[in-house]
Enzyme design. Structure first.
Site, short mmCIF file in Angstrom:
data_model
loop_
_atom_site.label_atom_id
_atom_site.label_comp_id
_atom_site.label_asym_id
_atom_site.label_seq_id
_atom_site.Cartn_x
_atom_site.Cartn_y
_atom_site.Cartn_z
N LYS A 190 0.85 -1.19 0.00
CA LYS A 190 0.00 0.00 0.00
C LYS A 190 0.89 1.23 0.00
O LYS A 190 1.82 1.34 0.80
CB LYS A 190 -0.92 0.00 1.22
CG LYS A 190 -1.79 1.25 1.35
CD LYS A 190 -1.13 2.26 2.24
CE LYS A 190 -1.91 3.56 2.33
NZ LYS A 190 -1.15 4.63 3.04
N LEU A 224 -5.76 7.32 -3.22
CA LEU A 224 -5.91 8.56 -3.99
C LEU A 224 -6.79 9.58 -3.29
O LEU A 224 -7.37 10.45 -3.93
CB LEU A 224 -6.51 8.23 -5.37
CG LEU A 224 -5.81 7.14 -6.19
CD1 LEU A 224 -6.61 6.82 -7.44
CD2 LEU A 224 -4.39 7.58 -6.55
N ALA A 253 -5.88 7.31 8.47
CA ALA A 253 -6.79 6.82 7.44
C ALA A 253 -6.15 5.72 6.59
O ALA A 253 -6.79 4.71 6.28
CB ALA A 253 -7.25 7.98 6.56
N GLY A 254 -4.88 5.93 6.21
CA GLY A 254 -4.19 4.91 5.43
C GLY A 254 -4.01 3.62 6.20
O GLY A 254 -4.13 2.52 5.66
#
Length: 314
Positions: A190, A224, A253-254
């Site tokens: 990721k 994105l 969030a990631g």
């Protein structure tokens, strides 16, 4: 049910609550549990999976607070070491929206491979390398590489997130080299757009993805923001949309995205026929994390994620 093992830092984020203030002028700071791999582990367990954290905190009240935070969120702490001083990060949001950040490293970098109970790893388990500090100098870096070697030898699923922080990385060439080594060995990677461009040298996202696939990763997710996530495999690329939200804090969030995706793999198994649905679930988890402050406290429940997906079954 398989376990998701997350190695790296667990630290205190001192978050400035003074609106539009830098660290020079900020006066009010709130203690929050932080650390990317710890965030990932918390998402897995909060959604009903099994996770464990591998790392080191201080033998001090801050370390006790961090350990209790993991325990309260159902994360296994059998491979957590308490020794030295806890690592601190200080962060504020300035008037232009940019973060003002400084870092005081404690003992997280002293975590040694020898501290890991390798009998905790079972066939089918997942090992997530998602630390922002592990590729800095320190014993933790050695543990990172040794655990990767162990995971590959035993056929475990490997997940990698480089978690690039320009305020921390002083040797960018070494960081790139180390990150590309992990990407070559990983089953899932990721990255943010910035990280994909940085590591490949390509500003064009399609070229960056092609380069990453050539490096060796079999599944690549590039987040994105509000546009969703680009997911790439040897069979092609897809952009999976997320949900519209009113964002108040993007911290974690990631990590929430990664934790939700790995939760799906650990509980349902690795099945690329389900890949797009898994990424959709992860997208929504990451987006909803932005609707509250903090990382671990903002993690949405599985029920809330499913409601946002329109009640679709897991």
């Amino acid at each position: 049910m398989n376990t998701v093992h997350c190695i790296g830092e667990l630290l205190i984020d001192w978050v400035c609550e003074d609106a539009s203030s830098d660290l020079v002028n900020g006066t009010t700071f709130v203690k929050k549990a932080g650390g990317a791999p710890a965030n990932v582990a918390a998402v897995v367990s909060k959604h009903g999976g099994r996770s464990s954290f591998l790392g080191q905190v201080g033998a001090d009240p801050f370390g006790q607070f961090l350990k209790q935070t993991l325990v309260d969120n159902g994360v296994g702490v059998e491979n957590l070491v308490e020794q030295g001083d806890t690592t601190f990060a200080f962060v504020s949001i300035q008037a232009d929206g940019e973060r003002d950040f400084t870092f005081r490293r404690g003992s997280d970098g002293d975590y040694a491979f020898e501290a890991i109970d390798l009998t905790a790893f079972k066939p089918g388990d997942i090992v997530h390398f998602g630390s922002a500090t592990a590729l800095l100098d320190g014993e933790l870096k050695n543990a990172y590489f040794k655990l990767l070697q162990f995971a590959k030898r035993d056929g475990l699923f490997v997940s990698f997130d480089p978690n690039y922080r320009d305020a921390l990385v002083t040797d960018i060439d070494a960081f790139k080299q180390d990150s590309l080594h992990f990407i070559a060995e990983a089953d899932f990677v990721k990255l943010s757009e910035e990280e994909a461009q940085l590591l490949t040298g390509h500003d064009d996202l399609d070229q960056a993805v092609a380069s990453l696939l050539e490096t060796g990763a079999s599944r690549i997710a590039i987040t994105l923001g509000s546009r969703g996530t680009l997911i790439a495999t040897k069979d092609g690329n897809n952009v999976i949309s997320s949900v519209k939200i009113d964002s108040v804090d993007s911290t974690g969030a990631g990590d929430a995205f990664v934790g939700a995706y790995l939760y799906r793999l650990a509980t349902l198994g690795v099945d690329d026929a389900r890949l797009l649905k898994d990424i959709e679930y992860a997208n929504v988890t990451g987006a909803l994390t932005c609707t509250a402050y903090g990382a671990i406290p903002a993690i949405p429940s599985q029920q809330r994620v499913l409601e946002a997906l329109g009640g679709k079954p897991v």
